[in-house]
Design a protein around this motif. Structure first.
Motif, PDB file in Angstrom:
ATOM      1  N   SER A 143     -39.603  18.492  -4.947  1.00  0.00           N
ATOM      2  CA  SER A 143     -38.621  17.480  -5.333  1.00  0.00           C
ATOM      3  C   SER A 143     -37.481  17.421  -4.323  1.00  0.00           C
ATOM      4  CB  SER A 143     -38.075  17.802  -6.725  1.00  0.00           C
ATOM      5  OG  SER A 143     -36.921  17.058  -7.007  1.00  0.00           O
ATOM      6  N   ALA A 144     -37.118  16.213  -3.913  1.00  0.00           N
ATOM      7  CA  ALA A 144     -35.981  16.039  -3.006  1.00  0.00           C
ATOM      8  C   ALA A 144     -34.692  16.437  -3.692  1.00  0.00           C
ATOM      9  CB  ALA A 144     -35.911  14.590  -2.523  1.00  0.00           C
ATOM     10  N   SER A 145     -34.609  16.198  -5.001  1.00  0.00           N
ATOM     11  CA  SER A 145     -33.417  16.569  -5.764  1.00  0.00           C
ATOM     12  C   SER A 145     -33.196  18.073  -5.733  1.00  0.00           C
ATOM     13  CB  SER A 145     -33.567  16.086  -7.207  1.00  0.00           C
ATOM     14  OG  SER A 145     -32.502  16.552  -8.008  1.00  0.00           O
ATOM     15  N   ASP A 146     -34.268  18.854  -5.914  1.00  0.00           N
ATOM     16  CA  ASP A 146     -34.143  20.307  -5.868  1.00  0.00           C
ATOM     17  C   ASP A 146     -33.748  20.791  -4.478  1.00  0.00           C
ATOM     18  OD1 ASP A 146     -34.820  20.446  -8.519  1.00  0.00           O
ATOM     19  OD2 ASP A 146     -36.939  20.890  -8.156  1.00  0.00           O
ATOM     20  N   THR A 147     -34.281  20.142  -3.452  1.00  0.00           N
ATOM     21  CA  THR A 147     -33.954  20.525  -2.076  1.00  0.00           C
ATOM     22  C   THR A 147     -32.480  20.309  -1.779  1.00  0.00           C
ATOM     23  OG1 THR A 147     -36.191  19.913  -1.368  1.00  0.00           O
ATOM     24  CG2 THR A 147     -34.532  20.161   0.358  1.00  0.00           C
ATOM     25  N   LEU A 148     -31.913  19.240  -2.321  1.00  0.00           N
ATOM     26  CA  LEU A 148     -30.490  18.950  -2.103  1.00  0.00           C
ATOM     27  C   LEU A 148     -29.595  20.043  -2.674  1.00  0.00           C
ATOM     28  CD1 LEU A 148     -29.962  15.140  -2.795  1.00  0.00           C
ATOM     29  CD2 LEU A 148     -29.737  16.328  -0.622  1.00  0.00           C
ATOM     30  N   LYS A 149     -30.076  20.732  -3.686  1.00  0.00           N
ATOM     31  CA  LYS A 149     -29.261  21.750  -4.354  1.00  0.00           C
ATOM     32  C   LYS A 149     -29.297  23.096  -3.644  1.00  0.00           C
ATOM     33  CE  LYS A 149     -30.222  19.476  -8.768  1.00  0.00           C
ATOM     34  NZ  LYS A 149     -30.942  19.568 -10.061  1.00  0.00           N
ATOM     35  N   LYS A 150     -30.153  23.243  -2.636  1.00  0.00           N
ATOM     36  CA  LYS A 150     -30.244  24.508  -1.916  1.00  0.00           C
ATOM     37  C   LYS A 150     -29.136  24.614  -0.868  1.00  0.00           C
ATOM     38  CE  LYS A 150     -33.901  25.298  -4.280  1.00  0.00           C
ATOM     39  NZ  LYS A 150     -33.821  26.196  -5.450  1.00  0.00           N
ATOM     40  N   LEU A 151     -28.585  25.792  -0.739  1.00  0.00           N
ATOM     41  CA  LEU A 151     -27.508  26.035   0.212  1.00  0.00           C
ATOM     42  C   LEU A 151     -28.079  26.360   1.593  1.00  0.00           C
ATOM     43  CD1 LEU A 151     -25.249  28.252  -2.048  1.00  0.00           C
ATOM     44  CD2 LEU A 151     -25.071  25.781  -1.669  1.00  0.00           C
ATOM     45  N   MET A 152     -27.274  26.137   2.626  1.00  0.00           N
ATOM     46  CA  MET A 152     -27.648  26.472   3.998  1.00  0.00           C
ATOM     47  C   MET A 152     -26.509  27.238   4.661  1.00  0.00           C
ATOM     48  SD  MET A 152     -29.715  23.217   5.603  1.00  0.00           S
ATOM     49  CE  MET A 152     -30.038  24.167   7.103  1.00  0.00           C
ATOM     50  N   PRO A 153     -26.228  28.479   4.190  1.00  0.00           N
ATOM     51  CA  PRO A 153     -25.156  29.272   4.805  1.00  0.00           C
ATOM     52  C   PRO A 153     -25.402  29.438   6.305  1.00  0.00           C
ATOM     53  CG  PRO A 153     -26.004  30.328   2.813  1.00  0.00           C
ATOM     54  CD  PRO A 153     -26.927  29.219   3.135  1.00  0.00           C
ATOM     55  N   GLU A 201     -39.148  22.928   3.974  1.00  0.00           N
ATOM     56  CA  GLU A 201     -39.633  23.700   2.830  1.00  0.00           C
ATOM     57  C   GLU A 201     -38.777  24.938   2.649  1.00  0.00           C
ATOM     58  OE1 GLU A 201     -44.163  23.791   2.216  1.00  0.00           O
ATOM     59  OE2 GLU A 201     -43.928  23.727   4.399  1.00  0.00           O
ATOM     60  N   LEU A 202     -38.826  25.488   1.451  1.00  0.00           N
ATOM     61  CA  LEU A 202     -38.182  26.769   1.189  1.00  0.00           C
ATOM     62  C   LEU A 202     -39.112  27.880   1.642  1.00  0.00           C
ATOM     63  CD1 LEU A 202     -36.605  26.249  -2.334  1.00  0.00           C
ATOM     64  CD2 LEU A 202     -35.385  26.590  -0.190  1.00  0.00           C
ATOM     65  N   THR A 203     -38.649  28.739   2.512  1.00  0.00           N
ATOM     66  CA  THR A 203     -39.458  29.848   3.007  1.00  0.00           C
ATOM     67  C   THR A 203     -38.863  31.162   2.536  1.00  0.00           C
ATOM     68  OG1 THR A 203     -38.201  29.934   5.080  1.00  0.00           O
ATOM     69  CG2 THR A 203     -40.180  28.560   5.040  1.00  0.00           C
ATOM     70  N   GLY A 204     -39.694  32.153   2.455  1.00  0.00           N
ATOM     71  CA  GLY A 204     -39.306  33.448   1.933  1.00  0.00           C
ATOM     72  C   GLY A 204     -40.270  33.846   0.829  1.00  0.00           C
ATOM     73  N   GLU A 205     -40.066  34.991   0.237  1.00  0.00           N
ATOM     74  CA  GLU A 205     -40.911  35.449  -0.848  1.00  0.00           C
ATOM     75  C   GLU A 205     -40.475  34.766  -2.135  1.00  0.00           C
ATOM     76  OE1 GLU A 205     -42.345  39.579  -3.053  1.00  0.00           O
ATOM     77  OE2 GLU A 205     -40.928  39.633  -1.379  1.00  0.00           O
TER      78      GLU A 205
END
Length: 407
Positions: A143-153, A201-205
């Protein structure tokens, strides 16, 4: 006296001609956006999400404001509508401020929306005087909406951070070149009708625990996020709709074919020592494309010229010798040719001319194109490449051998 009265009348008339600021809008009446997300719902409606800026958090040197040191600098507002513009209008039912999109930096498009087609989004950006068509496009797997809510410190505004990330990647690696709304609109009206867009995409475990941590973390007390937004692949569009994806190597191959390589880095094996690798940074990359008709089909001549220097090596060979340099240049040429062929194979599998070869053939063979145009999909899959790569190592470095070499 009459002369002075006449001058007074002229000044008075000029004052009436001034419009003043009757239509001004104060900044505290607006939600300025830094990013937008577009999702298609299961019922066919559209959900548009806006990442709006919180000025009080931006003004603080630590990212805080009146709300405290951990106040976030952005907030996400999601609204639904039958069209993109209706969703924007419906936002006035949910927020006291008008959403202002002129400072938008990036548009995230969810996978479902990308498969449905980008024509509505492109039409809105080209028709609306407030929207700017130079905004970057990014496709999301979820979801693009969920991606917008992710932070990019450490960036305060994730949308601006993603836009800067795309610009930096395009200039340094050229694996996932930047695509703007304007570029997408041009592709839809070109002969090839195809283009590539970076995927984030969200990467990590990915676990339940670290997803909750990512949502609730205080970015000013954590040194690392469990999940982070990363550019992972390239989404291919044809006639405005998502058709498939390219991995990193395939995408870099497309960058060569589309003449979008500026600078890039190439790792190649050290001759027969397959476990030893050397890295080459191309500071200057030039690609020349020349279409050629061969019988009833077409061949595209690809001439690639790379110049740069070595930035790392584990090879035991003596780099001060020209023979070693030439061997390394040959390995670089093989690696680039392999990358181009890999990207080309994938393009033909999907039947998507994202390199824009149709436009080049049209320009060089305008008469033949009238016949080929209706059958370009089949003709594209029969097309061949003639790749020639010339790599030159201008700066091998100060060390003649790998520092760990025993010879």
């Amino acid at each position: 006296m009459l002369h002075q009265f006449g001058r007074f009348i002229m000044v008075l008339a000029a004052l009436f001609g001034l419009t003043g600021c009757w239509n001004r809008i104060e900044l505290n009446e607006l939600w300025v956006t830094s990013a937008t997300g577009l999702d298609m719902m299961e019922d066919g409606s559209w959900m548009v999400s806006y990442q709006v800026i919180i000025p009080s958090a931006i003004a603080s040197g630590t990212g805080g404001g009146s709300g405290g040191p951990s106040q976030l600098a952005s907030h996400v507002i999601s609204v639904k509508g039958k069209t993109y513009n209706q969703a924007l209008s419906n936002s006035n039912l949910e927020t006291s401020r008008r959403i202002y999109i002129s400072h938008n930096r990036v548009v995230y498009v969810g996978k479902r929306a990308a498969e449905a087609g980008m024509d509505r989004l492109i039409d809105f950006y080209l028709r609306n005087t407030e929207a700017r068509e130079m905004v970057a496009l990014v496709v999301t797997e979820g979801s693009a909406s969920d991606t917008l809510k992710k932070l990019m410190p450490p960036e305060k505004l994730p949308g601006a951070g993603m836009a800067d990330l795309i610009d930096k990647e395009s200039d340094i690696l050229s694996v996932f070149p930047k695509t703007r709304i304007y570029d997408f609109a041009l592709s839809m009206n070109s002969d090839s009708k195809s283009i590539g867009v970076p995927v984030a995409e969200l990467t990590g475990e990915v676990t339940r625990k670290n997803e909750e941590e990512a949502e609730n973390m205080d970015v000013f007390k954590k040194t690392s996020t469990p999940l982070r937004l990363t550019l992972t692949k390239l989404a291919l569009f044809h006639e405005g709709k998502l058709k498939g994806f390219l991995n990193r190597d395939e995408s870099l191959g497309l960058s060569y074919l589309a003449q979008k390589v500026k600078n890039t880095q190439i790792s190649f094996p050290c001759g027969d020592q397959s476990e030893m690798y050397t890295s080459f940074r191309a500071d200057n990359a030039k690609v020349k494309l020349t279409p050629r008709k061969t019988g009833f089909h077409y061949t595209m001549e690809i001439a690639v010229k790379l110049t740069g220097g070595l930035i790392e090596t584990t090879c035991d060979k003596d780099i001060s010798k020209m023979k070693t340099i030439h061997e390394m240049e040959a390995e670089i040429e093989k690696e680039v040719e392999r990358t181009i062929q890999e990207g080309w194979t994938r393009l033909q599998e999907l039947g998507v001319d994202a390199a824009g070869f149709a436009d080049r053939i049209h320009r060089k063979y305008p008469k033949e194109w009238k016949t080929v145009k209706s059958e370009w999909g089949r003709e594209f899959k029969k097309m061949e490449l003639d790749v020639r790569v010339d790599a030159q190592i201008r700066r091998p470095g100060l060390l003649q051998k790998h520092i760990g070499s025993k010879s």
